[in-house]
Design an enzyme around this catalytic site. Structure first.
Site, mmCIF file in Angstrom:
data_model
loop_
_atom_site.group_PDB
_atom_site.id
_atom_site.type_symbol
_atom_site.label_atom_id
_atom_site.label_comp_id
_atom_site.label_asym_id
_atom_site.label_seq_id
_atom_site.Cartn_x
_atom_site.Cartn_y
_atom_site.Cartn_z
ATOM 1 C CG PHE A 137 -2.020 1.005 1.167
ATOM 2 C CD1 PHE A 137 -3.158 0.785 0.413
ATOM 3 C CD2 PHE A 137 -1.917 2.195 1.876
ATOM 4 C CE1 PHE A 137 -4.176 1.729 0.357
ATOM 5 C CE2 PHE A 137 -2.926 3.141 1.833
ATOM 6 C CZ PHE A 137 -4.064 2.905 1.069
ATOM 7 C CG HIS B 98 -6.018 -5.145 5.143
ATOM 8 N ND1 HIS B 98 -6.300 -3.796 5.277
ATOM 9 C CD2 HIS B 98 -4.671 -5.246 5.055
ATOM 10 C CE1 HIS B 98 -5.163 -3.124 5.275
ATOM 11 N NE2 HIS B 98 -4.157 -3.979 5.142
ATOM 12 C CG ASP C 161 -8.196 -13.975 10.457
ATOM 13 O OD1 ASP C 161 -8.032 -15.023 9.800
ATOM 14 O OD2 ASP C 161 -7.682 -13.771 11.572
#
Length: 134
Positions: free
Chosen positions: A45, A76, A73
């Site tokens: 990112f 993202h 999880d």
């Protein structure tokens, strides 16, 4: 003409990106290209600003991104990869300079990521081909 590359390498998942960086450097040398500068960034990112800095340089012909986006999880990994890929493409067009994607993922397990370290070689090869052809 020797092709000069800039590498932007993510530190996140460094066990993988280190292997990828080494493979990318070896392949660049094999293809007769030089890695002029490498910028380490925290994660995928965070790459766009470093890519932009390298694209602004006249002594860099193309930029190779190296990272690994592993499934977690949450979603993202999807968000990171979609936004990074879009911005990487935008920077290539903005500066009229090849910026190649050596970032496997998203939706990938750590084991799958280990099997895809060769993405760095592919990104280097794409960068060299684009410089020669454009």
């Amino acid at each position: 003409m020797t092709i000069s590359l800039g590498f932007v390498v993510a530190e996140f998942n460094r066990d993988l990106t280190y292997q990828m960086e080494l493979l990318g450097r070896e392949h660049a040398e094999f293809l007769g290209a030089t890695v002029k500068e490498t910028i380490l960034v925290p994660g995928v990112f965070d790459m766009p600003l470093a890519i932009k800095k390298l694209c602004q340089r006249d002594d860099i012909d193309a930029v190779v991104t190296i990272g690994s986006v592993i499934e977690g999880d949450t979603d993202h990994d999807q968000v990171v990869m979609q936004h990074a890929a879009r911005k990487i493409m935008d920077l290539s067009l903005e500066f009229n300079k090849p910026v190649t994607l050596g970032i496997p993922g998203p939706g990938m397990t750590r084991m799958a990521a280990h099997e895809r370290v060769d993405y760095a070689k592919r990104a280097v090869e794409a960068a060299v081909k684009l410089v020669r052809r454009l």
